[in-house]
Each structure stands twice: as structure tokens, then as C-alpha cells.
Design an enzyme around this catalytic site. Structure first.
Site, PDB file in Angstrom:
ATOM      1  N   GLY A 360       0.805  -1.216   0.000  1.00 44.91           N
ATOM      2  CA  GLY A 360       0.000   0.000   0.000  1.00 44.91           C
ATOM      3  C   GLY A 360       0.836   1.262   0.000  1.00 44.91           C
ATOM      4  N   PRO A 364       8.598   6.718  -4.530  1.00 44.81           N
ATOM      5  CG  PRO A 364       9.150   8.750  -3.567  1.00 44.81           C
ATOM      6  CD  PRO A 364       8.886   7.332  -3.224  1.00 44.81           C
ATOM      7  CG  LEU A 366      15.233  10.146  -9.684  1.00 45.12           C
ATOM      8  CD1 LEU A 366      16.109   9.176 -10.462  1.00 45.12           C
ATOM      9  CD2 LEU A 366      15.036  11.423 -10.478  1.00 45.12           C
ATOM     10  N   GLY A 367      15.485   7.689  -6.819  1.00 44.26           N
ATOM     11  CA  GLY A 367      16.071   7.785  -5.480  1.00 44.26           C
ATOM     12  C   GLY A 367      17.545   8.118  -5.538  1.00 44.26           C
ATOM     13  N   GLY A 369      21.174   7.018  -4.302  1.00 39.25           N
ATOM     14  CA  GLY A 369      21.992   5.977  -3.691  1.00 39.25           C
ATOM     15  C   GLY A 369      23.074   6.593  -2.824  1.00 39.25           C
ATOM     16  CG  ASP A 394      18.958   2.342  -1.315  1.00 37.80           C
ATOM     17  OD1 ASP A 394      17.979   1.588  -1.151  1.00 37.80           O
ATOM     18  OD2 ASP A 394      20.143   1.934  -1.329  1.00 37.80           O
ATOM     19  CE1 TYR A 399      25.493   0.120   0.910  1.00 37.98           C
ATOM     20  CE2 TYR A 399      23.952   1.942   0.805  1.00 37.98           C
ATOM     21  CZ  TYR A 399      24.353   0.700   0.372  1.00 37.98           C
ATOM     22  OH  TYR A 399      23.635   0.051  -0.591  1.00 37.98           O
ATOM     23  CE  LYS A 428      19.936  -1.383   0.079  1.00 45.40           C
ATOM     24  NZ  LYS A 428      20.512  -0.039   0.244  1.00 45.40           N
ATOM     25  CG  HIS A 461      22.715  -5.126   2.073  1.00 40.71           C
ATOM     26  ND1 HIS A 461      23.343  -4.049   2.661  1.00 40.71           N
ATOM     27  CD2 HIS A 461      22.927  -4.986   0.736  1.00 40.71           C
ATOM     28  CE1 HIS A 461      23.903  -3.297   1.729  1.00 40.71           C
ATOM     29  NE2 HIS A 461      23.671  -3.849   0.555  1.00 40.71           N
TER      30      HIS A 461
END
Length: 667
Positions: A360, A364, A366-367, A369, A394, A399, A428, A461
């Protein structure tokens, strides 16, 4: 305790206890608690009506030998009605405080209560009497409080001046940083003490403060209602302050006190609670980053607010008819300031394509990274991205930059560029946290670092746990059940997987224990590794696909140990030809290619210009012929092969074990 050397030759401890608004009976206990836990600076005033209680506490502390008199720094202030009787007023304060001298005596306000248009007595007359108190040994230093630059400059320029002002005490906090006055004071050799450093949360009713405003939290950014008048949060509860507090493992009050200290002011937090008094002193062994300092200072752009505005001294007949008369500066137009801030951003109203997930939620397409962004870069990248229109960020624990992303999000929310509801934030789960007892703590750590209450999407991940035996342990089923529990706990709105093959994902979908279906599959996808068969299968399952490394991950060759003969997608001749024909960059063509395949896409950049350029893909299309030409490039290359997870004793001995497909050719 750090100190500042005053121009009078004495040292002022930089953290002091404020005693304004302490109820009868409270201030004595507060002073006892403060001095016993390390405070040496107590700020008083005759108008606070509690000097006798403070005096009782000081007498007790001196009698017990907790401190000696020369270890204390005691400040009090001359009230408005005593400008014509300065020495007598100071002697009354000394008697109440049970002291023989003060360390600092301040003129409380440039106000005398006179009813005519000229200040009477004059500031010069009052100051001469203050100098007489120094010469009589009643106070070691003298200064002023609540003086504007203009009023203080007049005093400093007086030919009758014998003793220079040592201290200027003013309101200073992120909603009213008073930066220009601080800079000027430093140039004059004046020390500044900041009062109301926590935003004076308990003075609103007392001072009949108007509601200050900020950009509306739920209004679409860039719309006319984005600057609608709503009450801004109390300073200590501001999302940015709370995010920094979580990141440092401190309280909001400690963050604000630390901010004041790093601006080279002394600071006067007030509390009557012994535990908070002690906690407020825990600000000496850690620091805020320069970026955090600047972000807090920018709060005043959206919600400028004096907590003690001085409006009670205004009179149609007196010397101060307006606040501009009192403060010697124009008062801010809040609406204009907010519009000025919002006006810096572009694409705020530009419609974006979205995907309706099976949960639901609306994602968007276009993200931004955030993998491989260097320390210090990702915060600026997120700020630039959201300010130019991105709403999808994202992230991943591995990271190592979620705290920086969180700092950027807090700043953006504070400025009113977006509301939390307008953002789509993905996190993730890393390989080492797949155990049932580890998943929720890992997600909580991500939320803490990001400064958020929930994620929009949480992904496994990799189908990798680091186990050394032939069977994946913990099992994907165990991990998924813990992911489902995170949805049920409200910690994430949707869940999915990343880097899963069709076989591994089908096993999860077929599990009889499955309660919540994965909604997103995040995989590598670009013209050198189109992953078309997996995309088609996912669509048939009602799974949305997010494409990572859409530009061919040009900066990961060394990290991923790709061979020297690996080609660079951004230099592909067919791509360059299409980009030239379209009048676009190769990166824009690749992002458009991904969008036209129905995937969301995560281009990564830390360059604000390229971030904005990558967003310029929404109002044009590739022709079917160009789309097909890119989809049918003969060269095949995974940029993130997964070879790092292979182990001759583990569950994945070969790349075919990991991906469940022939890595030599056809997908």
C-alpha cells in the site's frame, strides 16, 4: 571547568547555573547540587527575588569546605529601579548573598522606568556608579545585560569611561543565535554570556510570548501552505536537536549547551532538578561537528524567535516605543524569512513518477543511492538531493554513513523543505544481524542513526549470513519472521530483499510460515546486466524492482576487484550516440532507460550539479528503438558479482550457488 579570561583580568567559568524562575525553596537546593557536582559560576539578579536563598546555600557550601570563596564566580544584576542608587543596590545584594564582594555586576537592562522620552538616569551616569563599585572593592568586574550593539557602542565611546565593560550577557540559542552581536563583541574584547540557552521553555506564559512559527510540517513543500503559521517545537524537542542528541548519546539540553560553548560564550542553563543539573555539566569532554554547529545555527532562518523580547518595556511616552527602539535593529519578518529559505530550492512542486507497492506504500521511482559516499560527503549529497526534488533515499547500515544521512534529514525537516510523510527512506539489514534476536536491534540502530521513528522500507541486504558451514544459518525463514515482526512493531512500513535470486525468493514466497510478502526486490540492473528475466518474473509476482548501480558503478571497480578489461558503461559507444542525439548526458539516458522499464532507480553522486542533472529525467523519453538498443548490448558484466561471499566450506561455493544461474552467459 573551562574558563575565559575577561578584560578585567579575572577568569569566568564557562558553564554557570542560571537562577531565574526558580520557585521559592528550589533555588537553595539547586545551588547546593550544582556546586557539589562541579559548577563554580552562579548567575543571580536582584529581580529574581531569591538572592537570600542563594546566600544561604553559598554559606553552607563555604562552611563545609566544598569550595573556597576564590573558587566561586558569583554574578548578580542591577535592577531598573536602582539606576540612581547603584552602590546601595549592590550592597543589598551582597548582604542577601552573604558575600563581601561580587565577581561580576551587570546592568540588567538599559531601562530605568522613566516615563519621558529620554532615558533617565542616563547610561553614562549609571556606569560611572558601577565603576565606583569596582573602586570600592564591591565587585571585581562590571558589565551589561540585554544591551544592543548601538547602546553598548555609545557606552564604549564615552570620554568619561574609565573601566571597560567586561561581559555582555544576552539571549543566545539556535532560534536566536545573535551571531552578528557575538562577532562584534569578540572584536571589542568583550566576553559574551548566553542566557536562555535551552530556549527558555518555562517562560512562555510568564512573558506572554507570541507563538513562533515554522514551515507547516504536513504541507506539500513549495506550496503556498508550506509556510503556513504553525507553532514551532520547543527548542529542546526540535527534531534536529533530538537527532543530534541520539547520535551523541546525550540529551537535547546537552547538545544546546555544547553548541553555546563551541561559540566561545559562557552559558547559563537553568534547572532545579539535581539530576538535570548534573547532566547539564556533562558537556566538557565531547564536541559537535562543524556541520552540526552550522545546522543548528540555521534553525533561526525558519523559526527566529526571541524568548525574552523586552516588549514589557515599551511605552508610547517612554524612550522605547518599539522593539526596534529597544534592540537597535529591525525585527524579523518571519513569513518573508521562511519564503526566502524555501525559495532557494528547485523542483519542489515537480511531479514524480511513483510505484504503488503491494503493502500500500507509494515509492518515488527516482532515489539517491548513498553507497560509496566518502565521510563528510553524504550529508551534503542528501541535502542537495532533497532540495532539488528527490524524495527517496536509499541507505544501508554497512555503508557506514547513516548518521550523516540522519543529520541531513533532520536539517531538511527543520527547514520545512519536506515533511517526514513526503520522504521514502530505505534501510538494509547487514549479514551479521540475520539472527531472530538481532534483526530488530539492527533496525533500531539504523533508526537511531537516521534520527527517524520508522523506515518506509527495510531490506535483507544479501542472502548471506557469514556462516562457515554448508547450510545457511540462520535460515532465511528465521530472518524473514523477524523482519515481519518489525512491520508489526511499526518500525518499518514495508519489507523486502536485495540481491536475491529468483530461486531464493521463490523459496521464501512458498514458505507456509510467510505472513507478510516481500514488496521490493533490489537488484543490480543496467544495460551491461539488464536482468530482464528476473524483472519479468518479479512483475508477475507483484514485486516491485529497484535497480541499483544504474550507471554501471564506475567507482566500484577497485572495491569489487573487477578485471582491467572490464568496460565502463558510461563510455559505451551506443550510449554516447543516444545521449548526443537526445541532448542529454549518458547518466541521464541510463536513468531514463531504467525508469522506462518500470523499475525505481538509485543513481549515486556526491556532486550537487550531477545530483540535479540526474533528476532531470522526468519530462522526456527514450524512443522504443533507443530503449531496445541499450537493452540488447552484447557485453555482459555484473559490477557487484558477490564473489566476496564464496567459501569452499560455506553455502555458496560458486557464483552459480549464489545467483542460481549460469554466470557465463545467458541470464
Amino acid at each position: 571547568m573551562p574558563t575565559a579570561r575577561l578584560n578585567s583580568g579575572y577568569d569566568i567559568p564557562l558553564v554557570g547555573l542560571g537562577t531565574w524562575k526558580s520557585s521559592p525553596g528550589q533555588v537553595r537546593a539547586a545551588v547546593l547540587a550544582a556546586v557539589r557536582c562541579g559548577y563554580r559560576h552562579i548567575d543571580c539578579a536582584a529581580a529574581y527575588n531569591n538572592e537570600h536563598e542563594i546566600g544561604a546555600a553559598l554559606e553552607e557550601l563555604l562552611a563545609e569546605g566544598v569550595v573556597t570563596r576564590d573558587q566561586l564566580f558569583i554574578t548578580t544584576k542591577l535592577w531598573n529601579s536602582d539606576h540612581g542608587n547603584v552602590e546601595a543596590a549592590l550592597r543589598r545584594s551582597l548582604a542577601a548573598l552573604r558575600l563581601t564582594y561580587l565577581d561580576l555586576y551587570l546592568i540588567h537592562w538599559p531601562v530605568t522606568g522613566c516615563s519621558g522620552p529620554v532615558l533617565t538616569p542616563s547610561t553614562g551616569e549609571t556606569w560611572a556608579a558601577m565603576e565606583g563599585c569596582v573602586e570600592a572593592g564591591l565587585t571585581r568586574s562590571i558589565g551589561v545585560s540585554n544591551f544592543s550593539r548601538a547602546k553598548l557602542q555609545q557606552l564604549l565611546d564615552s570620554p568619561q569611561l574609565k573601566i571597560r565593560t567586561a561581559v555582555l550577557q544576552i539571549e543566545a540559542h539556535p532560534y536566536w543565535p545573535n551571531s552578528a552581536l557575538l562577532s562584534w563583541a569578540a572584536a571589542q574584547g568583550l566576553h559574551v554570556t548566553a542566557y536562555s540557552p535551552l530556549g527558555s521553555p518555562d517562560s512562555e506564559r510568564l512573558l506572554n510570548r507570541p507563538k513562533h512559527t515554522a514551515a507547516a510540517a504536513d504541507a506539500p513543500a513549495g506550496s503556498s501552505s508550506a509556510a503556513a503559521a504553525v507553532e514551532a517545537p520547543q527548542l529542546m524537542q526540535h527534531p534536529m536537536v533530538q537527532e543530534m542528541a541520539r547520535r551523541h548519546g546525550k540529551s537535547g539540553a546537552q547538545v544546546l549547551i555544547r553548541w553555546a560553548l563551541q561559540r566561545s560564550t559562557s552559558v547559563l542553563p537553568k534547572s532545579a532538578n539535581p539530576e538535570r543539573i548534573k547532566a547539564n555539566l556533562d558537556v566538557l569532554s565531547w564536541s559537535l561537528a562543524d556541520a552540526d554547529m552550522a545546522a543548528l545555527s540555521r534553525l533561526a532562518e525558519v523559526a527566529p524567535q526571541r524568548m525574552v523580547d523586552g516588549s514589557f518595556w515599551l511605552s508610547e511616552q517612554g524612550p522605547y516605543k518599539t522593539l526596534e527602539d529597544l534592540w537597535g535593529e529591525p525585527q524579523p519578518d518571519l513569513q518573508a524569512l521562511r519564503q526566502q529559505v524555501l525559495g532557494r530550492y528547485t523542483n519542489l512542486d515537480k511531479p514524480q513518477p511513483t510505484a504503488q507497492l503491494s503493502s500500500g506504500a507509494v515509492m518515488p521511482l527516482l532515489g539517491l543511492g548513498t553507497w560509496k559516499s566518502e565521510p563528510g560527503q553524504v550529508r551534503a549529497a542528501v541535502l542537495a538531493a532533497v532540495r532539488c526534488g528527490y524524495r527517496h533515499i536509499d541507505c544501508a547500515a554497512i555503508y557506514g554513513n547513516e548518521q550523516e544521512v540522519g543529520a541531513a534529514l533532520a536539517e531538511l525537516l527543520a527547514e520545512g523543505v519536506v515533511s517526514r510523510q513526503q520522504l521514502f527512506i530505505t534501510g538494509k539489514l547487514w549479514n551479521s544481524s540475520h539472527g531472530a534476536k538481532d534483526v530488530q536491534p539492527a533496525l533500531n540502530k539504523t533508526l537511531l542513526d537516521l534520527g527517524l521513528d520508522y523506515l518506509d522500507l527495510f531490506l535483507i541486504h544479501w542472502p548471506v549470513t557469514g556462516c562457515s558451514g554448508p547450510v545457511l544459518t540462520p535460515s532465511t525463514g528465521e530472518t524473514w519472521a523477524a523482519m515481519e515482526a518489525c512491520v508489526e512493531a511499526g518500525l518499518t512500513r514495508s519489507i523486502g530483499v536485495s540481491n536475491f535470486s529468483r530461486v531464493k525468493l521463490q523459496q521464501l514466497l512458498d514458505s507456509p510460515q510467510l505472513k507478510i510478502r516481500p514488496v521490493v526486490l533490489q537488484i543490480e540492473a543496467h544495460p551491461y546486466w539488464s536482468n530482464s528475466a528476473l524483472l519479468s518474473w518479479a512483475a508477475a509476482q507483484g514485486l516491485h524492482v529497484t535497480a541499483y548501480s544504474p550507471l554501471g558503478s564506475p567507482d566500484s571497480a577497485a572495491i569489487m576487484q573487477r578485471g582491467d578489461d572490464a568496460r565502463r558503461l558510461l563510455e559505451e559507444p551506443a550510449l554516447l550516440r543516444i545521449a548526443e542525439q537526445c541532448g542529454k548526458s549518458p547518466a541521464q539516458v541510463l536513468i531514463r532507460w531504467a525508469l522506462q522499464r518500470g523499475t525505481s532507480v538509485l543513481p549515486k553522486s556526491a556532486n550537487p550539479g550531477r545530483i540535479a542533472s540526474n533528476f532531470d529525467v522526468l519530462d522526456w523519453q527514450l524512443t522504443p528503438e533507443d530503449q531496445q538498443a541499450l537493452s540488447s548490448l552484447p557485453y555482459r558484466q555484473r559490477m557487484v558479482s558477490g564473489v566476496m561471499w564464496l567459501n569452499p566450506r560455506g553455502p555458496y561455493k560458486t557464483l552459480q550457488d549464489l545467483w542460481d544461474e549460469d554466470e557465463g552467459g545467458a541470464e
